[in-house]
Design a protein around this motif. Structure first.
Motif, short mmCIF file in Angstrom:
data_model
loop_
_atom_site.label_atom_id
_atom_site.label_comp_id
_atom_site.label_asym_id
_atom_site.label_seq_id
_atom_site.Cartn_x
_atom_site.Cartn_y
_atom_site.Cartn_z
N UNK A 16 1.16 10.42 87.99
CA UNK A 16 1.70 10.33 89.56
C UNK A 16 0.95 9.28 90.21
N UNK A 17 -0.37 9.25 90.02
CA UNK A 17 -1.23 8.52 90.91
C UNK A 17 -1.29 6.87 90.32
N UNK A 18 -0.62 6.57 89.19
CA UNK A 18 -0.53 5.37 88.78
C UNK A 18 0.79 4.47 89.37
N UNK A 19 0.50 3.23 89.41
CA UNK A 19 1.69 2.36 90.06
C UNK A 19 2.04 1.47 88.97
N UNK A 20 1.54 1.45 87.79
CA UNK A 20 1.83 0.53 86.92
C UNK A 20 2.67 1.02 85.54
N UNK A 21 3.41 2.48 85.84
CA UNK A 21 4.12 3.18 84.96
C UNK A 21 5.57 2.84 85.07
N UNK A 33 5.55 3.29 80.04
CA UNK A 33 5.20 2.04 79.71
C UNK A 33 3.94 1.95 80.86
N UNK A 34 2.90 1.44 80.51
CA UNK A 34 1.86 1.25 81.20
C UNK A 34 1.09 -0.29 81.15
N UNK A 35 1.70 -1.10 82.43
CA UNK A 35 1.25 -2.36 82.19
C UNK A 35 2.04 -3.23 81.00
N UNK A 36 3.16 -2.56 80.93
CA UNK A 36 4.22 -3.12 79.70
C UNK A 36 3.66 -2.65 78.33
N UNK A 37 3.02 -1.79 78.16
CA UNK A 37 2.62 -1.34 76.62
C UNK A 37 3.11 0.20 76.87
#
Length: 109
Positions: A16-21, A33-37
């Motif tokens: 929830x705290x991430x903005x790259x998911x 996906x995180x930063x496209x991975x």
């Protein structure tokens, strides 16, 4: 094949705290996906985690983990974790953390 929406929601809570998911339909389930991975996801009732090649054997040593063999051929660096290995929020957070630790070593796509 449907996937466990409850497990997907629990993963959302962990991230929830991430903005790259970004969520993406993949492997007959849902991938996070995180930063496209691909980091982790849900296939039926199992958690899929991308632990990477260096932590692969260590991850498979856990009692509820097994090779991710979606294509009937093991995908090195990826594991499935059965629901019994995800009963607590701490256990799920540890597995997701392993996936995050690996994908954070990769350059963003």
């Amino acid at each position: 094949m449907p996937f466990d929406p409850g497990l997907a929601e629990r993963i959302r809570d962990v991230m929830a705290e991430r903005h790259d998911v970004v969520e993406k339909r993949m492997f007959g389930g849902i991938a996070f996906m995180v930063s496209g991975h691909m980091c982790c996801g849900v296939a039926t009732e199992d958690l899929m985690v991308r632990v990477g090649p260096d932590r692969y054997a260590e991850a498979l040593a856990h009692p509820h983990a097994r090779e991710m063999d979606f294509t009937r051929k093991p995908l090195k660096g990826y594991v499935y974790v059965a629901p019994a290995g995800l009963e607590t929020d701490d256990a799920l957070a540890r597995w997701v953390g392993l996936g995050l630790a690996f994908v954070e070593t990769l350059p963003p796509k």
